[in-house]
Design a protein around this motif. Structure first.
Motif, PDB file in Angstrom:
ATOM      1  N   THR A 108       0.836  -1.196   0.000  1.00  0.00           N
ATOM      2  CA  THR A 108       0.000   0.000   0.000  1.00  0.00           C
ATOM      3  C   THR A 108       0.869   1.244   0.000  1.00  0.00           C
ATOM      4  O   THR A 108       1.822   1.342   0.768  1.00  0.00           O
ATOM      5  CB  THR A 108      -0.920   0.024   1.231  1.00  0.00           C
ATOM      6  OG1 THR A 108      -1.644  -1.196   1.312  1.00  0.00           O
ATOM      7  CG2 THR A 108      -1.909   1.175   1.122  1.00  0.00           C
ATOM      8  N   GLY A 109       0.510   2.180  -0.843  1.00  0.00           N
ATOM      9  CA  GLY A 109       1.266   3.413  -0.916  1.00  0.00           C
ATOM     10  C   GLY A 109       0.373   4.625  -0.741  1.00  0.00           C
ATOM     11  O   GLY A 109      -0.819   4.587  -1.034  1.00  0.00           O
ATOM     12  N   TRP A 110       0.975   5.673  -0.239  1.00  0.00           N
ATOM     13  CA  TRP A 110       0.315   6.982  -0.163  1.00  0.00           C
ATOM     14  C   TRP A 110       1.025   7.896  -1.151  1.00  0.00           C
ATOM     15  O   TRP A 110       2.233   8.088  -1.065  1.00  0.00           O
ATOM     16  CB  TRP A 110       0.395   7.566   1.243  1.00  0.00           C
ATOM     17  CG  TRP A 110      -0.577   6.961   2.213  1.00  0.00           C
ATOM     18  CD1 TRP A 110      -0.326   5.970   3.129  1.00  0.00           C
ATOM     19  CD2 TRP A 110      -1.947   7.307   2.376  1.00  0.00           C
ATOM     20  NE1 TRP A 110      -1.464   5.674   3.844  1.00  0.00           N
ATOM     21  CE2 TRP A 110      -2.472   6.488   3.405  1.00  0.00           C
ATOM     22  CE3 TRP A 110      -2.798   8.224   1.763  1.00  0.00           C
ATOM     23  CZ2 TRP A 110      -3.800   6.565   3.829  1.00  0.00           C
ATOM     24  CZ3 TRP A 110      -4.120   8.296   2.182  1.00  0.00           C
ATOM     25  CH2 TRP A 110      -4.605   7.473   3.208  1.00  0.00           C
ATOM     26  N   PHE A 111       0.263   8.431  -2.070  1.00  0.00           N
ATOM     27  CA  PHE A 111       0.790   9.344  -3.074  1.00  0.00           C
ATOM     28  C   PHE A 111       0.220  10.739  -2.818  1.00  0.00           C
ATOM     29  O   PHE A 111      -0.809  10.889  -2.157  1.00  0.00           O
ATOM     30  CB  PHE A 111       0.373   8.899  -4.480  1.00  0.00           C
ATOM     31  CG  PHE A 111       1.081   7.679  -4.975  1.00  0.00           C
ATOM     32  CD1 PHE A 111       0.718   6.411  -4.525  1.00  0.00           C
ATOM     33  CD2 PHE A 111       2.111   7.776  -5.895  1.00  0.00           C
ATOM     34  CE1 PHE A 111       1.369   5.276  -4.990  1.00  0.00           C
ATOM     35  CE2 PHE A 111       2.764   6.652  -6.373  1.00  0.00           C
ATOM     36  CZ  PHE A 111       2.392   5.406  -5.912  1.00  0.00           C
ATOM     37  N   ARG A 112       0.886  11.718  -3.387  1.00  0.00           N
ATOM     38  CA  ARG A 112       0.331  13.067  -3.370  1.00  0.00           C
ATOM     39  C   ARG A 112       0.588  13.741  -4.719  1.00  0.00           C
ATOM     40  O   ARG A 112       1.523  13.395  -5.429  1.00  0.00           O
ATOM     41  CB  ARG A 112       0.897  13.906  -2.228  1.00  0.00           C
ATOM     42  CG  ARG A 112       2.370  14.260  -2.345  1.00  0.00           C
ATOM     43  CD  ARG A 112       2.821  14.979  -1.078  1.00  0.00           C
ATOM     44  NE  ARG A 112       4.238  15.332  -1.121  1.00  0.00           N
ATOM     45  CZ  ARG A 112       4.910  15.821  -0.087  1.00  0.00           C
ATOM     46  NH1 ARG A 112       4.297  16.011   1.078  1.00  0.00           N
ATOM     47  NH2 ARG A 112       6.190  16.125  -0.207  1.00  0.00           N
ATOM     48  N   ARG A 144       2.113  12.661  -9.916  1.00  0.00           N
ATOM     49  CA  ARG A 144       1.816  12.063  -8.631  1.00  0.00           C
ATOM     50  C   ARG A 144       3.068  11.372  -8.095  1.00  0.00           C
ATOM     51  O   ARG A 144       3.728  10.641  -8.820  1.00  0.00           O
ATOM     52  CB  ARG A 144       0.677  11.049  -8.820  1.00  0.00           C
ATOM     53  CG  ARG A 144      -0.038  10.628  -7.591  1.00  0.00           C
ATOM     54  CD  ARG A 144      -1.283   9.828  -7.949  1.00  0.00           C
ATOM     55  NE  ARG A 144      -2.274  10.650  -8.624  1.00  0.00           N
ATOM     56  CZ  ARG A 144      -3.497  10.227  -8.915  1.00  0.00           C
ATOM     57  NH1 ARG A 144      -3.860   8.975  -8.599  1.00  0.00           N
ATOM     58  NH2 ARG A 144      -4.365  11.008  -9.520  1.00  0.00           N
ATOM     59  N   GLU A 145       3.399  11.624  -6.820  1.00  0.00           N
ATOM     60  CA  GLU A 145       4.607  11.044  -6.253  1.00  0.00           C
ATOM     61  C   GLU A 145       4.271  10.190  -5.037  1.00  0.00           C
ATOM     62  O   GLU A 145       3.363  10.503  -4.263  1.00  0.00           O
ATOM     63  CB  GLU A 145       5.610  12.137  -5.846  1.00  0.00           C
ATOM     64  CG  GLU A 145       5.158  13.028  -4.714  1.00  0.00           C
ATOM     65  CD  GLU A 145       6.256  13.965  -4.226  1.00  0.00           C
ATOM     66  OE1 GLU A 145       7.432  13.816  -4.644  1.00  0.00           O
ATOM     67  OE2 GLU A 145       5.937  14.848  -3.411  1.00  0.00           O
ATOM     68  N   LEU A 146       5.039   9.118  -4.901  1.00  0.00           N
ATOM     69  CA  LEU A 146       4.881   8.264  -3.726  1.00  0.00           C
ATOM     70  C   LEU A 146       5.490   8.959  -2.519  1.00  0.00           C
ATOM     71  O   LEU A 146       6.661   9.312  -2.522  1.00  0.00           O
ATOM     72  CB  LEU A 146       5.560   6.914  -3.963  1.00  0.00           C
ATOM     73  CG  LEU A 146       5.498   5.922  -2.802  1.00  0.00           C
ATOM     74  CD1 LEU A 146       4.067   5.476  -2.539  1.00  0.00           C
ATOM     75  CD2 LEU A 146       6.398   4.717  -3.074  1.00  0.00           C
ATOM     76  N   ALA A 182      12.491  11.456   1.021  1.00  0.00           N
ATOM     77  CA  ALA A 182      13.382  12.150   1.942  1.00  0.00           C
ATOM     78  C   ALA A 182      12.699  13.321   2.645  1.00  0.00           C
ATOM     79  O   ALA A 182      12.944  13.578   3.826  1.00  0.00           O
ATOM     80  CB  ALA A 182      14.621  12.634   1.189  1.00  0.00           C
ATOM     81  N   SER A 183      11.840  14.024   1.920  1.00  0.00           N
ATOM     82  CA  SER A 183      11.251  15.246   2.476  1.00  0.00           C
ATOM     83  C   SER A 183      10.266  14.990   3.613  1.00  0.00           C
ATOM     84  O   SER A 183       9.902  15.921   4.332  1.00  0.00           O
ATOM     85  CB  SER A 183      10.562  16.046   1.370  1.00  0.00           C
ATOM     86  OG  SER A 183       9.514  15.293   0.788  1.00  0.00           O
ATOM     87  N   VAL A 184       9.828  13.741   3.786  1.00  0.00           N
ATOM     88  CA  VAL A 184       8.860  13.463   4.854  1.00  0.00           C
ATOM     89  C   VAL A 184       9.410  12.519   5.917  1.00  0.00           C
ATOM     90  O   VAL A 184       8.736  12.260   6.919  1.00  0.00           O
ATOM     91  CB  VAL A 184       7.539  12.890   4.292  1.00  0.00           C
ATOM     92  CG1 VAL A 184       6.989  13.779   3.194  1.00  0.00           C
ATOM     93  CG2 VAL A 184       7.700  11.461   3.806  1.00  0.00           C
ATOM     94  N   LYS A 185      10.605  12.018   5.717  1.00  0.00           N
ATOM     95  CA  LYS A 185      11.197  11.102   6.700  1.00  0.00           C
ATOM     96  C   LYS A 185      11.286  11.760   8.063  1.00  0.00           C
ATOM     97  O   LYS A 185      11.717  12.896   8.193  1.00  0.00           O
ATOM     98  CB  LYS A 185      12.587  10.665   6.242  1.00  0.00           C
ATOM     99  CG  LYS A 185      12.580   9.520   5.256  1.00  0.00           C
ATOM    100  CD  LYS A 185      13.995   9.071   4.931  1.00  0.00           C
ATOM    101  CE  LYS A 185      13.989   7.904   3.962  1.00  0.00           C
ATOM    102  NZ  LYS A 185      15.367   7.465   3.609  1.00  0.00           N
ATOM    103  N   MET A 243       0.746  12.264   9.669  1.00  0.00           N
ATOM    104  CA  MET A 243       1.573  13.362   9.179  1.00  0.00           C
ATOM    105  C   MET A 243       1.755  14.376  10.306  1.00  0.00           C
ATOM    106  O   MET A 243       0.783  14.982  10.767  1.00  0.00           O
ATOM    107  CB  MET A 243       0.918  14.025   7.967  1.00  0.00           C
ATOM    108  CG  MET A 243       0.611  13.051   6.835  1.00  0.00           C
ATOM    109  SD  MET A 243      -0.023  13.857   5.344  1.00  0.00           S
ATOM    110  CE  MET A 243      -1.590  14.465   5.945  1.00  0.00           C
ATOM    111  N   ASN A 244       2.978  14.525  10.750  1.00  0.00           N
ATOM    112  CA  ASN A 244       3.313  15.469  11.812  1.00  0.00           C
ATOM    113  C   ASN A 244       4.214  16.564  11.274  1.00  0.00           C
ATOM    114  O   ASN A 244       4.812  16.434  10.205  1.00  0.00           O
ATOM    115  CB  ASN A 244       4.019  14.740  12.955  1.00  0.00           C
ATOM    116  CG  ASN A 244       3.155  13.666  13.593  1.00  0.00           C
ATOM    117  OD1 ASN A 244       1.936  13.793  13.656  1.00  0.00           O
ATOM    118  ND2 ASN A 244       3.779  12.596  14.072  1.00  0.00           N
TER     119      ASN A 244
END
Length: 124
Positions: free
Chosen positions: A32-36, A43-45, A60-63, A81-82
């Motif tokens: 399962t993936g979350w894309f935006r 669209r990116e994973l 990297a930007s959300v790690k 998402m924090n």
């Protein structure tokens, strides 16, 4: 077959939890993936969880800020998402991929099932 919800408007630094509920299949059989996606961009994973649940992937930007998890009993996958930033503003989609191993595909074309998007807006 996938129903995503949980988006909304939040101030920078805030948190949101997106949920993706499945019907007709179980997440334990799928990656399962979350894309935006933002207008004008592909669209990116953002993050994903493998079929076994033992592997996760994040761009990297959300790690360190985003966490993908799942509740098999409820057949639901989450994206916590924090420390949200304005650049996280996008339409978020959950997707499921039929993979024969514990791989997490990066490309959207590798995902067979998609939920409707849920809007996330982060104000500065």
């Amino acid at each position: 077959q996938l129903q995503a919800c949980g988006g909304g408007l939040v101030q920078a630094g805030g948190s949101l939890r997106l949920s993706c509920a499945a019907s007709g299949h179980t997440f334990s059989n799928h990656c399962t993936g979350w894309f935006r996606q933002v207008p004008g961009k592909e669209r990116e994973l953002v993050g994903g969880i493998s079929r076994s649940g033992q592997r996760t992937y994040y761009i990297a930007s959300v790690k360190g800020r985003f966490t993908v998890s799942r509740d098999i009993a409820k057949n639901t996958v989450f994206l916590q998402m924090n420390s949200l930033k304005p650049e996280d503003t996008a339409v978020y989609y959950c997707a499921a991929s039929i993979v024969s191993n514990d791989y997490i595909p990066i490309l959207s074309a590798s995902y067979e099932y998609w939920g409707q998007g849920t809007h996330v807006t982060v104000s500065s």
